[in-house]
Design a protein around this motif. Structure first.
Motif, PDB file in Angstrom:
ATOM      1  N   THR A  97     -18.165 -19.902  -4.264  1.00 57.16           N
ATOM      2  CA  THR A  97     -18.983 -19.198  -3.170  1.00 57.16           C
ATOM      3  C   THR A  97     -18.641 -17.849  -4.092  1.00 57.16           C
ATOM      4  O   THR A  97     -17.809 -17.258  -3.910  1.00 57.16           O
ATOM      5  N   SER A  98     -19.875 -16.935  -4.527  1.00 54.33           N
ATOM      6  CA  SER A  98     -19.823 -15.526  -4.552  1.00 54.33           C
ATOM      7  C   SER A  98     -18.856 -14.936  -3.862  1.00 54.33           C
ATOM      8  O   SER A  98     -19.104 -14.987  -1.848  1.00 54.33           O
ATOM      9  N   GLY A  99     -18.345 -13.625  -4.037  1.00 55.74           N
ATOM     10  CA  GLY A  99     -17.423 -13.103  -3.698  1.00 55.74           C
ATOM     11  C   GLY A  99     -15.900 -13.411  -3.695  1.00 55.74           C
ATOM     12  O   GLY A  99     -14.954 -13.292  -2.743  1.00 55.74           O
ATOM     13  N   ALA A 100     -15.794 -15.111  -3.686  1.00 58.06           N
ATOM     14  CA  ALA A 100     -14.747 -15.663  -2.806  1.00 58.06           C
ATOM     15  C   ALA A 100     -13.422 -15.525  -4.425  1.00 58.06           C
ATOM     16  O   ALA A 100     -13.427 -14.532  -4.835  1.00 58.06           O
ATOM     17  N   GLU A 101     -12.123 -15.813  -3.338  1.00 55.33           N
ATOM     18  CA  GLU A 101     -11.669 -15.103  -4.303  1.00 55.33           C
ATOM     19  C   GLU A 101     -10.399 -16.332  -4.866  1.00 55.33           C
ATOM     20  O   GLU A 101      -9.891 -17.118  -4.426  1.00 55.33           O
ATOM     21  N   PHE A 102      -9.907 -15.820  -6.294  1.00 50.50           N
ATOM     22  CA  PHE A 102      -9.073 -16.929  -7.204  1.00 50.50           C
ATOM     23  C   PHE A 102      -8.033 -17.295  -6.618  1.00 50.50           C
ATOM     24  O   PHE A 102      -6.826 -16.658  -5.820  1.00 50.50           O
ATOM     25  N   PRO A 103      -7.662 -18.620  -6.411  1.00 53.41           N
ATOM     26  CA  PRO A 103      -6.627 -18.681  -6.161  1.00 53.41           C
ATOM     27  C   PRO A 103      -5.295 -18.706  -6.824  1.00 53.41           C
ATOM     28  O   PRO A 103      -4.926 -18.769  -7.804  1.00 53.41           O
ATOM     29  N   ASN A 104      -4.524 -18.010  -6.022  1.00 55.01           N
ATOM     30  CA  ASN A 104      -3.301 -17.712  -6.516  1.00 55.01           C
ATOM     31  C   ASN A 104      -2.216 -18.098  -5.459  1.00 55.01           C
ATOM     32  O   ASN A 104      -1.677 -17.802  -4.625  1.00 55.01           O
ATOM     33  N   PRO A 105      -1.370 -19.521  -6.232  1.00 59.59           N
ATOM     34  CA  PRO A 105      -1.217 -19.432  -8.251  1.00 59.59           C
ATOM     35  C   PRO A 105      -2.293 -20.672  -8.035  1.00 59.59           C
ATOM     36  O   PRO A 105      -2.807 -21.122  -7.564  1.00 59.59           O
ATOM     37  N   TYR A 106      -2.726 -20.813  -9.607  1.00 59.85           N
ATOM     38  CA  TYR A 106      -3.921 -22.007  -9.292  1.00 59.85           C
ATOM     39  C   TYR A 106      -3.259 -23.583  -9.972  1.00 59.85           C
ATOM     40  O   TYR A 106      -2.806 -23.229 -10.694  1.00 59.85           O
ATOM     41  N   PRO A 107      -4.290 -23.923  -9.250  1.00 61.61           N
ATOM     42  CA  PRO A 107      -3.160 -25.349  -9.382  1.00 61.61           C
ATOM     43  C   PRO A 107      -2.641 -25.965 -10.791  1.00 61.61           C
ATOM     44  O   PRO A 107      -4.601 -25.200 -11.707  1.00 61.61           O
ATOM     45  N   ALA A 108      -2.369 -26.379 -11.138  1.00 67.02           N
ATOM     46  CA  ALA A 108      -2.192 -27.104 -12.394  1.00 67.02           C
ATOM     47  C   ALA A 108      -2.580 -28.406 -12.685  1.00 67.02           C
ATOM     48  O   ALA A 108      -3.140 -28.755 -11.740  1.00 67.02           O
ATOM     49  N   ALA A 109      -3.526 -28.705 -13.929  1.00 67.27           N
ATOM     50  CA  ALA A 109      -3.918 -29.797 -14.137  1.00 67.27           C
ATOM     51  C   ALA A 109      -3.333 -30.849 -13.300  1.00 67.27           C
ATOM     52  O   ALA A 109      -2.001 -31.363 -14.154  1.00 67.27           O
TER      53      ALA A 109
ATOM     54  N   GLY B 191       6.088 -24.722 -14.700  1.00 63.95           N
ATOM     55  CA  GLY B 191       6.471 -23.471 -13.779  1.00 63.95           C
ATOM     56  C   GLY B 191       4.907 -21.963 -13.426  1.00 63.95           C
ATOM     57  O   GLY B 191       3.831 -22.751 -13.803  1.00 63.95           O
ATOM     58  N   VAL B 192       4.681 -21.839 -13.533  1.00 61.28           N
ATOM     59  CA  VAL B 192       4.020 -20.269 -12.749  1.00 61.28           C
ATOM     60  C   VAL B 192       4.135 -19.083 -13.387  1.00 61.28           C
ATOM     61  O   VAL B 192       4.797 -18.625 -14.483  1.00 61.28           O
ATOM     62  N   LEU B 193       2.320 -18.647 -14.030  1.00 58.94           N
ATOM     63  CA  LEU B 193       2.694 -17.790 -15.161  1.00 58.94           C
ATOM     64  C   LEU B 193       2.333 -17.045 -14.506  1.00 58.94           C
ATOM     65  O   LEU B 193       1.087 -17.174 -13.394  1.00 58.94           O
ATOM     66  N   SER B 194       2.538 -15.549 -13.855  1.00 57.67           N
ATOM     67  CA  SER B 194       2.327 -14.237 -12.986  1.00 57.67           C
ATOM     68  C   SER B 194       2.054 -13.333 -13.921  1.00 57.67           C
ATOM     69  O   SER B 194       2.590 -13.027 -14.457  1.00 57.67           O
ATOM     70  N   VAL B 195       0.991 -12.381 -14.183  1.00 56.00           N
ATOM     71  CA  VAL B 195       1.069 -11.153 -14.576  1.00 56.00           C
ATOM     72  C   VAL B 195      -0.128 -10.796 -14.230  1.00 56.00           C
ATOM     73  O   VAL B 195      -1.514 -10.879 -13.561  1.00 56.00           O
ATOM     74  N   ASN B 196       0.238  -9.239 -14.901  1.00 54.43           N
ATOM     75  CA  ASN B 196      -0.476  -7.920 -13.889  1.00 54.43           C
ATOM     76  C   ASN B 196      -1.631  -7.838 -15.087  1.00 54.43           C
ATOM     77  O   ASN B 196      -1.112  -7.867 -16.114  1.00 54.43           O
TER      78      ASN B 196
ATOM     79  N   LEU C 295      -2.827  -7.237 -19.384  1.00 50.41           N
ATOM     80  CA  LEU C 295      -3.723  -7.955 -19.998  1.00 50.41           C
ATOM     81  C   LEU C 295      -5.161  -7.409 -20.872  1.00 50.41           C
ATOM     82  O   LEU C 295      -6.067  -8.050 -21.253  1.00 50.41           O
ATOM     83  N   GLY C 296      -4.961  -5.582 -20.627  1.00 47.84           N
ATOM     84  CA  GLY C 296      -6.601  -4.839 -20.725  1.00 47.84           C
ATOM     85  C   GLY C 296      -7.269  -5.398 -19.995  1.00 47.84           C
ATOM     86  O   GLY C 296      -8.626  -5.742 -20.228  1.00 47.84           O
ATOM     87  N   LEU C 297      -7.221  -5.440 -18.563  1.00 45.55           N
ATOM     88  CA  LEU C 297      -8.633  -5.654 -17.295  1.00 45.55           C
ATOM     89  C   LEU C 297      -8.082  -5.383 -17.013  1.00 45.55           C
ATOM     90  O   LEU C 297      -7.846  -6.572 -15.273  1.00 45.55           O
ATOM     91  N   PRO C 298      -7.953  -4.242 -16.204  1.00 49.75           N
ATOM     92  CA  PRO C 298      -7.991  -3.428 -15.166  1.00 49.75           C
ATOM     93  C   PRO C 298      -9.091  -3.069 -13.709  1.00 49.75           C
ATOM     94  O   PRO C 298      -8.592  -3.208 -12.786  1.00 49.75           O
TER      95      PRO C 298
ATOM     96  N   LYS D 247      -8.855  -9.393  -9.133  1.00 46.69           N
ATOM     97  CA  LYS D 247      -8.061  -8.149  -9.347  1.00 46.69           C
ATOM     98  C   LYS D 247      -6.531  -7.480  -8.785  1.00 46.69           C
ATOM     99  O   LYS D 247      -6.233  -8.405  -8.425  1.00 46.69           O
ATOM    100  N   GLY D 248      -6.079  -7.245 -10.343  1.00 49.23           N
ATOM    101  CA  GLY D 248      -4.569  -6.809 -10.088  1.00 49.23           C
ATOM    102  C   GLY D 248      -3.914  -8.408 -11.025  1.00 49.23           C
ATOM    103  O   GLY D 248      -3.686  -8.880 -11.948  1.00 49.23           O
ATOM    104  N   LYS D 249      -3.329  -8.850  -9.774  1.00 52.52           N
ATOM    105  CA  LYS D 249      -1.975  -9.884 -10.678  1.00 52.52           C
ATOM    106  C   LYS D 249      -2.556 -11.615 -10.379  1.00 52.52           C
ATOM    107  O   LYS D 249      -3.482 -11.300  -9.409  1.00 52.52           O
ATOM    108  N   MET D 250      -1.950 -12.520 -11.298  1.00 51.06           N
ATOM    109  CA  MET D 250      -3.191 -13.330 -11.833  1.00 51.06           C
ATOM    110  C   MET D 250      -1.927 -14.208 -11.513  1.00 51.06           C
ATOM    111  O   MET D 250      -1.583 -14.097 -12.650  1.00 51.06           O
ATOM    112  N   SER D 251      -2.025 -15.441 -11.257  1.00 44.20           N
ATOM    113  CA  SER D 251      -0.872 -16.139 -11.242  1.00 44.20           C
ATOM    114  C   SER D 251      -1.157 -17.738 -11.696  1.00 44.20           C
ATOM    115  O   SER D 251      -2.125 -18.357 -10.952  1.00 44.20           O
TER     116      SER D 251
END
Length: 533
Positions: free
Chosen positions: A19-31, A482-487, A491-494, A512-516
């Protein structure tokens, strides 16, 4: 065929949109391990693959428009320059214009379920192979049992499985095709497993694909057959060969590997025959040659390139193996691709060591000139240097295969498979038919991938695409989930971005900001970041 629309949800068929505007799930689950993530190919038309093609003035052109979707389908082209025509099946053939420049062609495909359109650009000039080659090699498949029958069977399977609809278009013979020197050119003639090379190439071309062959500037090849030079003007190698009774095959005159080293045939001989061989390949109709020796050097490569250019046919030059890094620029001026490594193997140690060490090579690539970290080790494989008739599943886990293809695509690496296609499974087909992942590899801008972030067992590699978006691979090289968490700023994505999972072909919301991201051991996730306006 065009990059941006490959990511538009309306063309994704089985793809899922958030859905447009939905928030990316943090953390994004492993397959779930072992699961095919790529949706089944949509029955609606989709023009896929490379959108540019390079040819020299007046040379032969053969390009199969890669279109997936249910048949019957109507495929049309408008704006084809004089000298080119297209069959109802989308095969463009003919002669390139004599005038250098860019010729833009509009493509359309339609069936009862919809239509798609795109642009194909023919660039007439000095450059070939403007996107990384995609295809098949016999080396990890039939290896020493390669022959005309199994090569043509593979080509037919490419068509039957629909791989040509996704841009896979090279059928390459590796070592072990050679017989003795002869014919009007004094060139290497094929052994008895290849009764008619010209007919074989013509059949491959009629199916919309290109044909590749193998050689070396040495007197002998790694597998023990004759090469592109000789000890004398007669092309007689007898002084170096082993007795006939000791040969595995009649024409394996130096013995199986490492016989070429033992017989001192691992060097360029005093008489150069490569130019004669190149003329023969052109007459047969080959489009690609892998030239294998070590160490690769610039003077020999220049000599090889000169022979290919004088052959009368556009022939892509692939160098093998383990190119010296200090000679990368000199080799890159002459070759279309060059091996950055020795032979890859189907285990994590080999794939991870090679893949994650490629960043320094990235600055040397550009359209028409590609770093080659070697053949994809996916699916069921044979054993190199054996006459294979049966195949076994790669030792790479499913997660390791996702990492393999994700990283190779970010690196703009040649995508060459060598697996058994007759008994291919759904998981492997998912690796080969994901047009959004392939589009990252085939992006015409060919901007270098970079290791943007690294912490412990986790890495993130990014690649800027021609439409302004950014593709990224999130990797876990460790032995546990494990969970990779990065600002994202690191990554050059501000900014704020819409995120799409490329393997699932599904939008995943905004971030925006942190992604896991949760990652399986040796696993990967692959995303595309589209900046929000």
């Amino acid at each position: 065929m065009k990059i941006s629309p490959l990511f538009i949800s309306a063309l994704m068929g089985a793809a899922v949109s958030a859905t447009s505007g939905a928030e990316f799930p943090n953390p994004y689950p492993a397959a779930e391990p072992g699961v095919r993530l790529t949706p089944e190919t949509s029955p609606a038309p989709s023009i896929n693959g490379a959108c540019v093609f390079g040819a020299r003035p007046g040379s032969s052109v053969l390009f199969q428009v890669p279109v997936s979707g249910e048949r019957p389908m109507k495929i049309q082209a408008s704006g084809l320059p004089p000298g080119l025509k297209m069959t109802p099946g989308g095969l463009i053939t003919g002669k390139a214009p004599a005038k250098r420049g860019e010729y833009k062609v509009t493509l359309e495909a339609a069936n009862s379920l919809g239509k798609d359109s795109g642009e194909w650009v023919l660039k007439v000039g000095d450059e070939l192979c403007l996107t990384p080659p995609m295809g098949w090699s016999s080396w990890y498949s039939f290896s020493e049992a390669v022959g005309q029958d199994n090569v043509l069977k593979t080509a037919r399977l490419f068509v039957k499985l629909g791989l040509t609809n996704h841009g896979w278009n090279y059928i390459n013979i590796d070592d072990c095709w050679q017989g003795v020197r002869g014919g009007k050119n004094g060139a290497i003639q094929p052994n008895k497993r290849f009764p008619d090379m010209k007919a074989m190439c013509s059949a491959i071309h009629a199916m919309g694909m290109k044909a590749g062959i193998y050689s070396t500037p040495w007197m002998g090849t790694y597998a023990g057959f004759i090469g592109g030079s000789a000890p004398n003007e007669k092309g007689d190698y007898t002084e170096l060969t082993i007795p006939e009774k000791d040969r595995k095959q009649e024409n394996q005159v130096f013995g199986g590997y490492p016989g070429v080293h033992r017989r001192k045939a691992d060097r360029t001989g005093p008489v150069w025959f490569f130019d004669r061989d190149a003329r023969q390949w052109a007459e047969w109709g080959f489009d690609y040659v892998k030239v294998d020796w070590n160490p690769n050097d610039v003077p020999t490569t220049e000599r090889i390139r000169k022979a290919l250019d004088a052959s009368g046919r556009d022939i892509v030059l692939s160098l093998s193996n383990a190119a010296p890094y200090e000679q990368a620029e000199g080799l890159a001026r002459q070759a279309n691709l060059w091996r950055t490594t020795g032979d890859i193997e189907d285990h994590w140690g080999s794939v991870s060591r090679i893949g994650f060490s490629q960043e320094r090579w990235q600055k040397h690539m550009r359209p028409g000139h590609w770093n080659d970290p070697d053949i994809l080790q996916i699916g069921k494989l044979g054993k190199p240097n054996h006459a294979n008739t049966t195949f076994v599943q790669t030792r790479l886990s499913p997660d390791e295969q996702y990492t393999h293809v994700t990283l190779w695509s970010l690196l703009s690496a040649p995508l060459i498979i060598s697996c058994d296609l007759e008994n291919i499974d759904s998981f492997t087909m998912g690796l080969l038919t994901n047009d959004e992942v392939i589009a990252v590899d085939q992006d015409p801008a060919a901007r270098p991938a970079r290791k943007a972030w690294h912490q412990g067992d986790f890495q993130v590699w990014t690649k800027e695409l021609s439409d302004g978006s950014v593709a990224a691979g999130f990797f876990n090289t460790g032995g546990a989930r494990g969970v990779l968490s990065v600002n994202l700023g690191e990554l050059g994505l501000p900014d704020t971005y819409e995120v799409r999972d490329l393997w699932k072909r599904a939008d995943q919301g905004e971030v925006k900001g942190k992604m896991s991201v949760e990652l399986n051991s040796h696993g990967a996730s692959m995303f595309r970041f589209i900046k929000k306006n």
